[in-house]
Design an enzyme around this catalytic site. Sequence first.
Site, PDB file in Angstrom:
ATOM      1  N   LYS B 197      32.451  57.073  40.177  1.00 16.80           N
ATOM      2  CA  LYS B 197      32.703  57.585  41.526  1.00 16.80           C
ATOM      3  C   LYS B 197      34.180  57.478  41.870  1.00 16.80           C
ATOM      4  O   LYS B 197      34.732  56.375  41.902  1.00 16.80           O
ATOM      5  CB  LYS B 197      31.909  56.799  42.569  1.00 16.80           C
ATOM      6  N   GLY B 249      39.703  48.064  43.023  1.00 17.11           N
ATOM      7  CA  GLY B 249      39.826  48.252  44.471  1.00 17.11           C
ATOM      8  C   GLY B 249      40.171  46.945  45.151  1.00 17.11           C
ATOM      9  O   GLY B 249      40.792  46.069  44.542  1.00 17.11           O
ATOM     10  N   SER B 250      39.732  46.809  46.379  1.00 14.20           N
ATOM     11  CA  SER B 250      40.156  45.653  47.166  1.00 14.20           C
ATOM     12  C   SER B 250      39.392  44.392  46.760  1.00 14.20           C
ATOM     13  O   SER B 250      38.269  44.454  46.247  1.00 14.20           O
ATOM     14  CB  SER B 250      39.926  45.915  48.650  1.00 14.20           C
ATOM     15  N   THR B 251      40.009  43.243  46.998  1.00  8.87           N
ATOM     16  CA  THR B 251      39.374  41.968  46.675  1.00  8.87           C
ATOM     17  C   THR B 251      38.117  41.762  47.506  1.00  8.87           C
ATOM     18  O   THR B 251      37.109  41.253  47.004  1.00  8.87           O
ATOM     19  CB  THR B 251      40.381  40.821  46.878  1.00  8.87           C
ATOM     20  N   ALA B 252      38.132  42.211  48.762  1.00 13.08           N
ATOM     21  CA  ALA B 252      36.953  42.020  49.613  1.00 13.08           C
ATOM     22  C   ALA B 252      35.742  42.750  49.028  1.00 13.08           C
ATOM     23  O   ALA B 252      34.648  42.190  48.936  1.00 13.08           O
ATOM     24  CB  ALA B 252      37.246  42.523  51.024  1.00 13.08           C
ATOM     25  N   GLY B 254      35.420  43.697  45.913  1.00 18.62           N
ATOM     26  CA  GLY B 254      35.130  43.065  44.627  1.00 18.62           C
ATOM     27  C   GLY B 254      34.227  41.855  44.779  1.00 18.62           C
ATOM     28  O   GLY B 254      33.265  41.668  44.019  1.00 18.62           O
ATOM     29  N   GLU B 271      39.125  44.711  38.927  1.00 18.98           N
ATOM     30  CA  GLU B 271      40.591  44.765  39.003  1.00 18.98           C
ATOM     31  C   GLU B 271      40.902  44.930  40.479  1.00 18.98           C
ATOM     32  O   GLU B 271      40.701  45.991  41.034  1.00 18.98           O
ATOM     33  CB  GLU B 271      41.096  45.929  38.146  1.00 18.98           C
ATOM     34  N   CYS B 305      48.390  48.062  43.304  1.00 15.65           N
ATOM     35  CA  CYS B 305      47.844  46.701  43.414  1.00 15.65           C
ATOM     36  C   CYS B 305      48.813  45.666  42.854  1.00 15.65           C
ATOM     37  O   CYS B 305      48.803  44.515  43.252  1.00 15.65           O
ATOM     38  CB  CYS B 305      46.511  46.613  42.700  1.00 15.65           C
ATOM     39  N   GLU B 402      47.708  41.711  51.343  1.00 11.60           N
ATOM     40  CA  GLU B 402      48.129  42.905  50.634  1.00 11.60           C
ATOM     41  C   GLU B 402      48.308  44.037  51.648  1.00 11.60           C
ATOM     42  O   GLU B 402      47.379  44.378  52.371  1.00 11.60           O
ATOM     43  CB  GLU B 402      47.061  43.278  49.601  1.00 11.60           C
TER      44      GLU B 402
END
Lengths: 288, 492
Positions: B197, B249-252, B254, B271, B305, B402
């Site tokens: 996606k 994508g974002s840590t949140a 993830g 990542e 990133c 970030e």
Amino acid sequence: MNRLPITKTPKCLVGGAFIRSESGRVYPLQDSSGEFFANIPLCTRKDLRNAVEAAAKAFSSWSARSAYNRGQILYRLAEMIEPRAEELVRAIMTTQPDRPAAESEVQTAIDRIVHYAGWTDKYGPLLGSVNPVASSHFNFTVTEPMGIVGIIAPEESSLLGLLSMILPAITSGNAVVALTSHARPYSSILLGEMLAVSDLPAGVVNILTGARADILPTMATHEHIRAVYACVGKAGRTEIQKGCAESVKRTVFLDEEKTIDWHSESAQGLDKIRSFVESKTVWHPIGN
Amino acid sequence: MPAKRPNNPARELLFGDLWEFDPAPETADPNIAPRYQLFINGKFTAPKSKKYFDSISPRNEAKVSEIAHAGDSDVNAAFEAATAAFPKWSKTPGAERGKYLYRIARLLQDRAREFAVAETIDGGKPIRESRDFDLPMSAAHFFYHAGWADKLDCAMPGRRLEPLGVAGQIIPWNFPLLMMAWKIAPALATGNTVVIKPAETTSVTAMKFASILQDAALPPGVVNIVTGARETGAAIVGHPAAAKIAFTGSTAVGKWIQRELAGSDKRLTLELGGKAANIVFEDAPIDQAVEGIVNGIFFNQGHVCCAGARLLVQESIASEILHKLKLRMRHLRVGDPLDKNTDIGAINSLAQLQKIRDLVQGGIRQGAEIFQTECRLPKKGFYFAPTLFSGVSSSHRIAQEEIFGPVLSILTFRTPEEAIEKANNTPYGLSAGVWTDKGSRILKMSAELKAGVVWANTYNKFDPASPFGGFKESGFGREGGKQGLLDYAKLA
């Protein structure tokens, strides 16, 4: 007159010292004939946190040792355990009276230490690389230990199983906090006594006893533990992964619901070491 | 001995408006369809959800195309196709699988300019970057992994690599096509099939890429592309047929995925975000370092990133660096990303622009000193002037969170130990930069920095042969190199 033998109060190994749980709680361990054997500490999350602190102190110096030195220290451990093999056999036999099986477990355990002693200065070049990038840069990837690895050892194999999980982590310079078998803790406790007088720096391996329910949730969420290596069932995996997500922790699982052949060659090796190292890639321009 | 540098700052050539640049728009036809369907089982398929959403261009807010919104049943169809294709694809000899990847690499090179223009229109990055970086690098990833497909037994001594099954992959909007290449190439080389996606705001090049897969005659179902937003991603993560999830994508998000997968036995690579320190020592080649700092933070509008968002400068050269940086920033051309002279293009979306604005306001409120270049931003579209904060302390939000935009925070340090302490003082650990003339210091610093990639006397360099990925909360797993290959295989 028969002399009354001295019984031993089993203790955990944390930061090179033998400790009882800060909680003061214990659980009774029976031997294979059902007789009372000893009271085993029921460690708490506070004990785990203390062990993590000890591991953190040990990590910086252990990971900074040369690969050659780590290899020598691991080999020295095997040298020290070999003459005390019979002690370990009898420790296993307190709860598992099959002598040939216990002897075989101890022999494999010692050979496994030697196996990993030889890996310390070899996994690096096999897992790392010099990368042929298209631009004018020197580019290489090296492996580094992650830091502190939390281990939930198998219930069944408290010497060989526990050692097989500890060794690949410490080979690359990680420090370990392990919870050993609840039902068969004694050989792990004796192993701890041998580790304590080996050349392994205090705190590199910390061994706790007790109930998984007391330790596992905190091990999963503790931010200073960078990876969890656990021999657990599906419920345990779910709980650990949920907790580990909070700090994006690495998880490696062995399935407790399947039979694990700890004697097999596949229970050791390079891929196990790889699970507990990070790859770091460095770039530098080439020029005058 | 070189003459001592005078204390007065370097003279600045100020041309003002004397010589304006003429517009230099890239005019190649991006060949964008008015509407894109899903790509399932080798065919463009209308979504069962019957829903579409608009993709707009951040350069002028004009509608670019309509994108299908995949619902649960569409994602299900994609997984069915990928599952059906897996047995045959995974048993296809490696050399043959590799040949498909070589074809894809070549077809991508053939149509590179067309794709670059489409990428810039849809995502807002300068044409110079999509043309010179995103497209060549995407093709390079397919070319590199093509060669692995028949050499999988050489990646791990003593072990064979076996495919996992269907990989569910979710990618971000900052390098839409390149991230797709990073995900698809290693998955296919190792014999997996894919449901992928693209990000909601950048689906166009993904769907154009589907036509390349058709032209390459890749067997139906090996790669399935489903477009949509968060729910579509959630459907992929939760799908029982996924053997592995790969997310960038974002840590949140993830962390959310890692929780969602708890107990599922699906493999996972993440990542995630970063807050990289770019560390400049007093013995660094200053002019090169300034170029590196600019490239480190303003490349792709800072939507990177691994962007060098925290500049750590040794105190003795802080004022010199700050001065030169401001001079250099004045020469950055911000504007229409389709213009070949543009250095900094459009912010990818209005939501991202607002997030950047909020964080910058927060930086001002917390007392950091702001510098922005005076540039005329286009009236329409999403733009943000290159921004620099000095007097930043480690506790400031702009030094911790970030920003994912063209905003640089400057901190200072005195000793290498302090630099390491400050650099590592973040939950992230994706990348870092070190600028110094001293080789031993580079090796020491790169060993101490908790980061997956360390750029020494350079920044933001990438290559398919070079593994990329983070420590700590920047995720786990690597992409590129033999290390990346192992994350798409089980060892036998």
